[in-house]
Design a protein around this motif. Structure first.
Motif, PDB file in Angstrom:
ATOM      1  N   ILE A 250     -12.961  15.940 -19.221  1.00  0.00           N
ATOM      2  CA  ILE A 250     -11.934  14.947 -18.896  1.00  0.00           C
ATOM      3  C   ILE A 250     -11.439  15.191 -17.469  1.00  0.00           C
ATOM      4  O   ILE A 250     -10.950  16.277 -17.154  1.00  0.00           O
ATOM      5  CB  ILE A 250     -10.755  15.030 -19.882  1.00  0.00           C
ATOM      6  N   SER A 251     -11.580  14.187 -16.622  1.00  0.00           N
ATOM      7  CA  SER A 251     -11.111  14.281 -15.239  1.00  0.00           C
ATOM      8  C   SER A 251      -9.968  13.296 -15.032  1.00  0.00           C
ATOM      9  O   SER A 251     -10.102  12.118 -15.353  1.00  0.00           O
ATOM     10  CB  SER A 251     -12.249  13.963 -14.264  1.00  0.00           C
ATOM     11  N   LEU A 252      -8.855  13.792 -14.507  1.00  0.00           N
ATOM     12  CA  LEU A 252      -7.686  12.954 -14.253  1.00  0.00           C
ATOM     13  C   LEU A 252      -7.426  12.871 -12.763  1.00  0.00           C
ATOM     14  O   LEU A 252      -7.581  13.851 -12.038  1.00  0.00           O
ATOM     15  CB  LEU A 252      -6.440  13.513 -14.943  1.00  0.00           C
ATOM     16  N   ASP A 253      -7.008  11.700 -12.323  1.00  0.00           N
ATOM     17  CA  ASP A 253      -6.697  11.529 -10.904  1.00  0.00           C
ATOM     18  C   ASP A 253      -5.714  10.379 -10.740  1.00  0.00           C
ATOM     19  O   ASP A 253      -5.779   9.384 -11.463  1.00  0.00           O
ATOM     20  CB  ASP A 253      -7.969  11.264 -10.108  1.00  0.00           C
ATOM     21  N   ASP A 254      -4.799  10.545  -9.794  1.00  0.00           N
ATOM     22  CA  ASP A 254      -3.859   9.478  -9.429  1.00  0.00           C
ATOM     23  C   ASP A 254      -4.314   8.849  -8.120  1.00  0.00           C
ATOM     24  O   ASP A 254      -4.827   9.545  -7.238  1.00  0.00           O
ATOM     25  CB  ASP A 254      -2.445  10.027  -9.251  1.00  0.00           C
ATOM     26  N   VAL A 255      -4.109   7.558  -8.000  1.00  0.00           N
ATOM     27  CA  VAL A 255      -4.400   6.893  -6.739  1.00  0.00           C
ATOM     28  C   VAL A 255      -3.251   5.941  -6.423  1.00  0.00           C
ATOM     29  O   VAL A 255      -2.767   5.217  -7.294  1.00  0.00           O
ATOM     30  CB  VAL A 255      -5.745   6.127  -6.782  1.00  0.00           C
ATOM     31  N   GLY A 256      -2.790   5.994  -5.172  1.00  0.00           N
ATOM     32  CA  GLY A 256      -1.680   5.139  -4.768  1.00  0.00           C
ATOM     33  C   GLY A 256      -2.148   3.956  -3.942  1.00  0.00           C
ATOM     34  O   GLY A 256      -2.974   4.120  -3.033  1.00  0.00           O
ATOM     35  N   VAL A 257      -1.634   2.777  -4.239  1.00  0.00           N
ATOM     36  CA  VAL A 257      -1.896   1.593  -3.417  1.00  0.00           C
ATOM     37  C   VAL A 257      -0.565   1.079  -2.890  1.00  0.00           C
ATOM     38  O   VAL A 257       0.485   1.298  -3.494  1.00  0.00           O
ATOM     39  CB  VAL A 257      -2.633   0.496  -4.221  1.00  0.00           C
ATOM     40  N   LYS A 258      -0.610   0.399  -1.763  1.00  0.00           N
ATOM     41  CA  LYS A 258       0.623  -0.069  -1.135  1.00  0.00           C
ATOM     42  C   LYS A 258       1.368  -1.052  -2.034  1.00  0.00           C
ATOM     43  O   LYS A 258       0.767  -1.984  -2.577  1.00  0.00           O
ATOM     44  CB  LYS A 258       0.311  -0.737   0.202  1.00  0.00           C
ATOM     45  N   GLU A 259       2.665  -0.813  -2.167  1.00  0.00           N
ATOM     46  CA  GLU A 259       3.483  -1.705  -2.996  1.00  0.00           C
ATOM     47  C   GLU A 259       3.872  -2.945  -2.202  1.00  0.00           C
ATOM     48  O   GLU A 259       4.267  -2.862  -1.030  1.00  0.00           O
ATOM     49  CB  GLU A 259       4.741  -0.988  -3.479  1.00  0.00           C
ATOM     50  N   GLN A 260       3.771  -4.070  -2.849  1.00  0.00           N
ATOM     51  CA  GLN A 260       4.085  -5.344  -2.212  1.00  0.00           C
ATOM     52  C   GLN A 260       5.593  -5.545  -2.159  1.00  0.00           C
ATOM     53  O   GLN A 260       6.292  -5.351  -3.157  1.00  0.00           O
ATOM     54  CB  GLN A 260       3.444  -6.469  -3.021  1.00  0.00           C
ATOM     55  N   LYS A 261       6.105  -5.908  -0.995  1.00  0.00           N
ATOM     56  CA  LYS A 261       7.533  -6.178  -0.872  1.00  0.00           C
ATOM     57  C   LYS A 261       7.836  -7.582  -1.367  1.00  0.00           C
ATOM     58  O   LYS A 261       7.085  -8.519  -1.096  1.00  0.00           O
ATOM     59  CB  LYS A 261       7.984  -6.037   0.587  1.00  0.00           C
ATOM     60  N   GLU A 262       8.936  -7.702  -2.088  1.00  0.00           N
ATOM     61  CA  GLU A 262       9.321  -9.018  -2.584  1.00  0.00           C
ATOM     62  C   GLU A 262       9.717  -9.944  -1.451  1.00  0.00           C
ATOM     63  O   GLU A 262       9.426 -11.131  -1.460  1.00  0.00           O
ATOM     64  CB  GLU A 262      10.478  -8.882  -3.581  1.00  0.00           C
ATOM     65  N   LYS A 263      10.375  -9.370  -0.439  1.00  0.00           N
ATOM     66  CA  LYS A 263      10.831 -10.195   0.678  1.00  0.00           C
ATOM     67  C   LYS A 263      10.931  -9.341   1.931  1.00  0.00           C
ATOM     68  O   LYS A 263      11.363  -8.202   1.875  1.00  0.00           O
ATOM     69  CB  LYS A 263      12.213 -10.808   0.359  1.00  0.00           C
TER      70      LYS A 263
END
Length: 402
Positions: free
Chosen positions: A152-165
């Motif tokens: 079992i291999s676990l990994d986190d990946v972050g993507v840019k969060e979209q701004k509402e305004k």
């Protein structure tokens, strides 16, 4: 009686729709989601569909494709979550699947499945000091049987969060000088790659504990929860979280990924010593020791570095603390490699690339939380070869892909 309606196909045969939503065929779903948004942008997917359907004018807009993707991904996540809850509630593990804060104190390493003479014979062939061979043999991390464990291999990946305004002033500042950009927020997807006897499956979701719960259900559903579970991780943070969730499992083994161990040593030594030459000399000494799982010897060498070679003593202490903290998950990598066992979590990173990074980490892209997780869920549906049954019957088998 004549004129009385007994069965209304508009509301009872087909599921009711909202607003301008339309019924979609399996063919449309495959084209739009599997061959479309999993690989292409929403605009390119809309162009593809409209060309195929000869609707290049007044065809399906890309915003519709985006909404379809998000809605379908949320349905998949809800279905898997409900299925997991049902599997766990019907199992003998339902009362044990809890988050336990003192799990680190309760955890006891499993015994090796290999006999000691099997791996001491390998160690005897190593060209190292005889005094170190017994220390390698006494490494506290046990060995699983080749081909028997669930990897079992676990990994986190972050993507840019979209701004509402975005305010007009902020936009002007960004246009004038890129360095004035405010620190970005990121959405963290957690991806799990499960491998057993050349079969694999991928899970995704928002948050490590959520995904670990899905993993429990998957293991129970596939009748493999009593086999040794070998987790490959990139640091102590995941180590403690896994134990908090799996403390009750007596067949669990956690391995620190070799690549991340080397990377951490390089990063901290770059800040600790004077110049790249000294750093490389130190690495030449400690990496062979760590490859054999000789953590104490690596720490002793770090303590012996002459003071005139050290630029930042705190970083040396940081590295020593890192090695001590992770001692229980640093195996004899050299022995594992000779046996044919894995030392790397690269399958988890590859799963992250397939499910998230390939589509979501390109320049300029930003995502909402639901949009990011939804797209990753549809991609997982495709990679797990579950999409045909899902589109036809709204069901996911939740079993290994061949």
């Amino acid at each position: 009686m004549r004129g009385e309606v007994f069965y209304n196909t508009a509301s009872e045969f087909f599921s009711p729709l909202q607003g301008e939503e339309k019924y979609r065929t399996t063919g449309f779903n495959e084209m739009a989601l599997i061959y479309g948004t999993c690989e292409l942008s929403f605009r390119k997917t809309a162009d593809l569909i409209n060309r195929k359907r000869y609707q290049e004018n007044d065809g399906t807009p890309y915003r519709t494709i985006q909404n379809i993707t998000e809605c379908e991904g949320l349905k998949i996540q809800k279905h898997i979550e409900q299925k997991s809850e049902k599997i766990i509630s019907l199992s003998d593990f339902s009362h044990e699947i809890i988050n336990k804060e003192d799990a680190l104190e309760l955890y006891e390493p499993i015994p090796s499945e290999l006999k000691k003479e099997e791996y001491t014979k390998i160690i005897d062939d190593f060209k190292i000091k005889p005094s170190l061979k017994s220390k390698i043999a006494n490494n506290p991390v046990p060995y699983e049987s080749l081909g028997n464990a669930v990897n079992i291999s676990l990994d986190d990946v972050g993507v840019k969060e979209q701004k509402e305004k975005r305010s007009k002033t902020e936009q002007e500042n960004i246009d004038k000088n890129e360095t004035q950009r405010k620190k970005r927020k990121y959405i963290q997807n957690t991806v799990v790659h499960i491998e057993h006897k050349d079969r694999n499956y991928m899970l995704n979701g928002y948050g490590i504990f959520y995904v670990l719960r899905l993993l429990v259900a998957f293991l129970i559903h596939n009748n493999i929860n009593n086999i040794i579970l070998v987790f490959y991780i990139d640091g102590h943070g995941l180590y403690s979280k896994i134990l908090q969730f799996y403390y009750w499992n007596k067949k669990i083994l956690i391995i620190l990924d070799w690549y991340h161990l080397v990377k951490k040593c390089k990063e901290l030594l770059s800040m600790a010593v004077c110049g790249s030459k000294i750093r490389n000399d130190v690495l030449d000494e400690i990496l062979p020791l760590l490859w054999h799982g000789l953590v104490d010897e690596a720490i002793s060498y770090l303590k012996s570095i002459a003071s005139e070679k050290i630029r930042n003593k705190k970083e040396i202490e940081h590295l020593i603390g890192y090695l001590r903290k992770n001692r229980g998950i640093i195996p004899a990598y050299s022995v594992r490699a000779k046996i044919g066992l894995r030392n790397s979590s690269n399958r988890g990173e590859k799963a992250n690339d397939l499910l998230v990074a390939h589509r979501q980490k390109k320049n300029g892209m930003s995502w909402s939380r639901t949009g990011s997780v939804s797209l990753a869920s549809i991609t997982a549906l495709s990679k797990n070869k579950e999409y045909q049954k899902w589109f036809d019957h709204g069901e996911i088998e939740f079993k290994f892909a061949s």
